[in-house]
Design a protein around this motif. Structure first.
Motif, mmCIF file in Angstrom:
data_model
loop_
_atom_site.group_PDB
_atom_site.id
_atom_site.type_symbol
_atom_site.label_atom_id
_atom_site.label_comp_id
_atom_site.label_asym_id
_atom_site.label_seq_id
_atom_site.Cartn_x
_atom_site.Cartn_y
_atom_site.Cartn_z
ATOM 1 N N ALA A 25 0.794 -1.247 0.108
ATOM 2 C CA ALA A 25 -0.044 0.051 0.023
ATOM 3 C C ALA A 25 0.802 1.188 -0.101
ATOM 4 N N ILE A 26 1.918 1.301 0.749
ATOM 5 C CA ILE A 26 2.908 2.491 0.719
ATOM 6 C C ILE A 26 3.461 2.638 -0.657
ATOM 7 N N ALA A 27 4.147 1.663 -1.177
ATOM 8 C CA ALA A 27 4.546 1.713 -2.465
ATOM 9 C C ALA A 27 3.517 2.014 -3.550
ATOM 10 N N VAL A 28 2.282 1.684 -3.598
ATOM 11 C CA VAL A 28 1.295 2.002 -4.379
ATOM 12 C C VAL A 28 0.762 3.565 -4.121
ATOM 13 N N GLY A 29 0.905 3.990 -2.985
ATOM 14 C CA GLY A 29 0.715 5.260 -2.668
ATOM 15 C C GLY A 29 1.665 6.248 -3.125
ATOM 16 N N ALA A 30 2.746 5.747 -3.188
ATOM 17 C CA ALA A 30 4.155 6.600 -3.509
ATOM 18 C C ALA A 30 4.140 6.671 -5.050
ATOM 19 N N ILE A 31 3.688 5.908 -5.529
ATOM 20 C CA ILE A 31 3.704 5.916 -7.118
ATOM 21 C C ILE A 31 2.455 6.612 -7.829
ATOM 22 N N LEU A 32 1.390 6.380 -6.799
ATOM 23 C CA LEU A 32 -0.111 6.947 -7.430
ATOM 24 C C LEU A 32 0.040 8.440 -7.996
ATOM 25 N N PRO A 33 0.559 9.290 -7.117
ATOM 26 C CA PRO A 33 0.525 10.724 -7.617
ATOM 27 C C PRO A 33 0.953 10.910 -9.007
ATOM 28 N N ASP A 34 1.949 10.200 -9.491
ATOM 29 C CA ASP A 34 2.526 10.486 -10.771
ATOM 30 C C ASP A 34 1.724 9.654 -11.932
ATOM 31 N N LEU A 35 0.694 9.105 -11.547
ATOM 32 C CA LEU A 35 0.030 8.161 -12.387
ATOM 33 C C LEU A 35 -0.648 8.996 -13.788
ATOM 34 N N PRO A 36 -1.327 10.166 -13.670
ATOM 35 C CA PRO A 36 -1.771 10.974 -14.746
ATOM 36 C C PRO A 36 -0.843 11.289 -15.646
#
Length: 196
Positions: A25-36
């Motif tokens: 969850a921490i890794a996903v949250g760290a990457i998620l902001p750059d998804l767009p």
């Protein structure tokens, strides 16, 4: 910071007060902001086949995309979502959104011309930092070097708390690739200049 660096640094920060089960969850949250940004780049580069210069000087700055980037980098939105997830007892969501907050806090001091609107939707303010994580005109060579060191230290700190061998392998690969990328982009040109 580069997106993979956010994941490693966030794992190190959260390893002090979270269980290993929260690592994904921490890794996903760290990457998620750059998804767009990744989705836009994939569409612009591989579907529209736009040149790099046009992608980053024109396409990236379109208002619609900028609103998505701002939403995904919004500190108040991520804090609200983390509080909501916590009150609903959704531990995974809480760590995802808290990690998104730390991603944005990590971006604040290292974005110059490409600063995000971290206080969206309450403000369109962009913190224009004097330093950049990539731009050599704004100390990018130094900041990128510090980022590589931070990734290596964060890997050493969080490595024992990662249970899966695949997760450990990904961390080592990111640390190694960050050093290789730094050498290739920043150190190699200087080395060749000084060699002749």
């Amino acid at each position: 910071m580069n997106t993979p660096s956010h994941a490693i640094v966030n794992l190190a920060v959260f390893s002090q007060f979270s269980l290993p089960q929260a690592n994904l969850a921490i890794a996903v949250g760290a990457i998620l902001p750059d998804l767009p940004i990744f989705l836009f780049y994939g569409w612009a580069k591989f579907i529209r086949k736009l040149p790099e210069r046009q992608i980053w000087s024109e396409g990236y700055w379109q208002p619609g995309l900028q609103n998505w980037v701002a939403l995904f980098h919004s500190i108040p939105v991520a804090i609200f979502a983390a509080i909501l997830a916590n009150s609903c007892g959704w531990e995974t969501g809480k760590f995802i959104f808290m990690s998104m907050v730390f991603h944005s806090l990590g971006d604040l001091p290292v974005h110059h011309d490409d600063a995000h609107r971290h206080f969206f939707p309450f403000s369109d303010y962009r913190l224009i930092s004097p330093i950049s994580y990539w731009d050599p005109q704004h100390y990018g060579r130094i900041v990128a070097g510090v980022e590589v060191v931070a990734v290596w230290v964060a890997t050493a700190v969080s490595f024992p708390g990662v249970a899966s061998s695949m997760g450990k392998g990904v961390m080592v690969a990111i640390a190694g690739l960050s050093a290789i990328a730094y050498f290739y982009i920043y150190a190699r040109p200087q080395w060749f200049k000084s060699s002749f």
